[in-house]
Design a protein around this motif. Structure first.
Motif, short mmCIF file in Angstrom:
data_model
loop_
_atom_site.label_atom_id
_atom_site.label_comp_id
_atom_site.label_asym_id
_atom_site.label_seq_id
_atom_site.Cartn_x
_atom_site.Cartn_y
_atom_site.Cartn_z
N ARG A 35 -27.74 17.52 14.46
CA ARG A 35 -28.50 16.44 13.82
C ARG A 35 -27.70 15.16 13.73
NH1 ARG A 35 -30.39 19.29 8.39
NH2 ARG A 35 -28.32 20.21 8.66
N ASN A 36 -26.36 15.25 13.85
CA ASN A 36 -25.49 14.09 13.72
C ASN A 36 -25.28 13.43 15.09
OD1 ASN A 36 -23.12 12.40 13.55
ND2 ASN A 36 -22.66 13.38 11.58
N GLU A 37 -25.99 12.35 15.34
CA GLU A 37 -25.95 11.69 16.65
C GLU A 37 -24.59 11.07 16.95
OE1 GLU A 37 -29.95 9.90 18.09
OE2 GLU A 37 -29.86 9.49 15.94
N ALA A 38 -23.94 10.50 15.95
CA ALA A 38 -22.65 9.85 16.17
C ALA A 38 -21.60 10.85 16.62
CB ALA A 38 -22.19 9.14 14.90
N ARG A 39 -21.56 12.00 15.96
CA ARG A 39 -20.60 13.03 16.35
C ARG A 39 -20.89 13.55 17.75
NH1 ARG A 39 -21.34 17.22 12.44
NH2 ARG A 39 -20.05 15.97 11.04
N LEU A 40 -22.15 13.74 18.06
CA LEU A 40 -22.53 14.22 19.38
C LEU A 40 -22.13 13.23 20.47
CD1 LEU A 40 -26.11 15.71 18.87
CD2 LEU A 40 -24.00 16.96 19.30
N ALA A 52 -25.64 15.23 25.12
CA ALA A 52 -25.97 15.39 23.71
C ALA A 52 -27.47 15.23 23.45
CB ALA A 52 -25.19 14.37 22.88
N TYR A 53 -27.97 16.03 22.52
CA TYR A 53 -29.38 15.96 22.13
C TYR A 53 -29.48 16.11 20.61
CZ TYR A 53 -30.02 17.15 27.07
OH TYR A 53 -29.95 17.18 28.44
N ARG A 54 -30.07 15.14 19.97
CA ARG A 54 -30.31 15.26 18.53
C ARG A 54 -31.43 16.26 18.33
NH1 ARG A 54 -33.34 14.05 14.35
NH2 ARG A 54 -32.34 13.55 12.35
N CYS A 55 -31.18 17.28 17.48
CA CYS A 55 -32.20 18.30 17.28
C CYS A 55 -32.00 19.03 15.96
CB CYS A 55 -32.16 19.32 18.42
SG CYS A 55 -33.46 20.59 18.34
N ASP A 56 -33.06 19.15 15.20
CA ASP A 56 -33.11 20.00 14.02
C ASP A 56 -33.79 21.29 14.46
OD1 ASP A 56 -33.69 21.36 11.70
OD2 ASP A 56 -34.40 19.61 10.60
N ASP A 59 -37.18 22.86 13.33
CA ASP A 59 -38.45 22.21 13.68
C ASP A 59 -38.84 22.65 15.10
OD1 ASP A 59 -40.52 20.54 14.47
OD2 ASP A 59 -39.61 18.72 13.65
N PRO A 60 -39.86 23.49 15.24
CA PRO A 60 -40.21 23.99 16.58
C PRO A 60 -40.61 22.89 17.55
CG PRO A 60 -41.91 24.55 14.98
CD PRO A 60 -40.73 24.04 14.21
N ALA A 61 -41.18 21.80 17.05
CA ALA A 61 -41.55 20.70 17.94
C ALA A 61 -40.31 20.04 18.53
CB ALA A 61 -42.40 19.68 17.18
N GLN A 62 -39.27 19.87 17.70
CA GLN A 62 -38.03 19.29 18.20
C GLN A 62 -37.36 20.23 19.20
OE1 GLN A 62 -35.22 17.38 15.55
NE2 GLN A 62 -36.81 17.04 14.00
N VAL A 63 -37.38 21.52 18.91
CA VAL A 63 -36.79 22.48 19.84
C VAL A 63 -37.50 22.44 21.19
CG1 VAL A 63 -36.43 24.95 20.31
CG2 VAL A 63 -35.94 24.02 18.03
N GLU A 64 -38.81 22.37 21.18
CA GLU A 64 -39.58 22.31 22.41
C GLU A 64 -39.25 21.04 23.20
OE1 GLU A 64 -41.84 22.78 25.61
OE2 GLU A 64 -41.46 24.34 24.12
N ALA A 65 -39.20 19.91 22.50
CA ALA A 65 -38.93 18.64 23.18
C ALA A 65 -37.53 18.63 23.79
CB ALA A 65 -39.10 17.47 22.20
N VAL A 66 -36.56 19.11 23.04
CA VAL A 66 -35.18 19.13 23.53
C VAL A 66 -35.03 20.14 24.66
CG1 VAL A 66 -32.81 19.77 22.92
CG2 VAL A 66 -34.10 18.22 21.45
N ALA A 67 -35.68 21.29 24.54
CA ALA A 67 -35.60 22.30 25.61
C ALA A 67 -36.11 21.73 26.93
CB ALA A 67 -36.41 23.53 25.22
N SER A 68 -37.21 21.02 26.87
CA SER A 68 -37.75 20.41 28.09
C SER A 68 -36.79 19.37 28.66
CB SER A 68 -39.11 19.77 27.79
OG SER A 68 -40.05 20.74 27.41
#
Length: 233
Positions: A35-40, A52-56, A59-68
């Motif tokens: 979740r920490n974009e600066a560290r990533l 790097a991908y910001r992701c919580d 949240d299944p919607a965030q997981v789906e978006a990042v997975a794609s």
């Protein structure tokens, strides 16, 4: 030959970063989730081929978006490591029930979302590994860990159910119990008088995850416990 892909959730300054470095050193392109974009962003610059991908992960919607996005940018992960963690201290009367639920969403549901999203490609390939990093709370419920231990125990049992399902399909699922205090800046401050060998090193954890993820399929581990030599257990 295209380099394999590893996805790591919970990429913080300790175990997550050590895992990312170990898999990069091993020739993987690494998807860094946190979740920490600066560290990533800082770690992404240090690791060749990492993204790097910001992701919580709760949240299944965030997981789906990042997975794609990971599949588009890097390809299908051959190794998925769920290292993201939600924790809290307190007895069952002291904790906010919402904190327990939040930790469950990160620790247990996050594993479920990641596995459901990436396991099908591993099954199709006939190989792959999913590793969850846990701790002693997955095995026992101490009084002050009521907001945490139930979620890690559920995480371990979910991983075991996954292992029994996916193993015969060629996908290795393992659970790493870290029975130790991890060597971090805040843990050093909390235990200032402890010697160096009281703590477990993030790099040593990463080395063990690497080993587990690359075991010969004739000798897969599921429940793996690691601790410093002086740890009482």
């Amino acid at each position: 030959m295209t380099a394999p892909v590893s996805l790591i959730s919970g990429v913080g300054p300790g175990t997550g970063s050590a895992l990312a470095r170990r898999f990069t050193e091993g020739g993987y392109r690494v998807a860094l989730l946190a979740r920490n974009e600066a560290r990533l962003a800082a770690l992404e610059k240090q690791l060749p081929g990492a993204k790097a991908y910001r992701c919580d992960v709760s949240d299944p919607a965030q997981v789906e978006a990042v997975a794609s996005a990971v599949e588009r940018d890097l390809g299908n992960p051959a190794v998925v490591i769920h290292n993201a963690v939600g924790g809290a201290f307190g007895t069952f009367r002291e904790i906010d029930p919402e904190i327990l639920n939040r930790n469950f969403q990160v620790n247990t549901m996050g594993l479920l979302y990641l596995a459901r999203r990436f396991a099908p490609a591993m099954i199709a390939a006939g190989k792959g590994a999913i590793v969850a990093t846990g701790n002693t709370s997955a095995l026992r419920g101490k009084a002050g860990f009521a907001g945490f231990a139930p979620t890690k125990a559920a995480q371990r049992i979910l991983a075991e159910a996954m292992a029994r399902d996916l193993g015969p399909q060629g996908v290795h699922v393992a659970y790493l119990v870290i029975d130790a205090v991890i060597d971090l800046e805040w843990t050093r401050k909390r235990w200032p008088d402890r010697p160096d060998d009281f703590f477990i090193k993030p790099k040593a954890i990463a080395d063990e995850v690497w080993h587990v993820a690359h075991q010969d399929r004739s000798a897969w581990s599921f429940n793996v416990e690691i601790r410093p030599f002086g740890e009482a257990w």
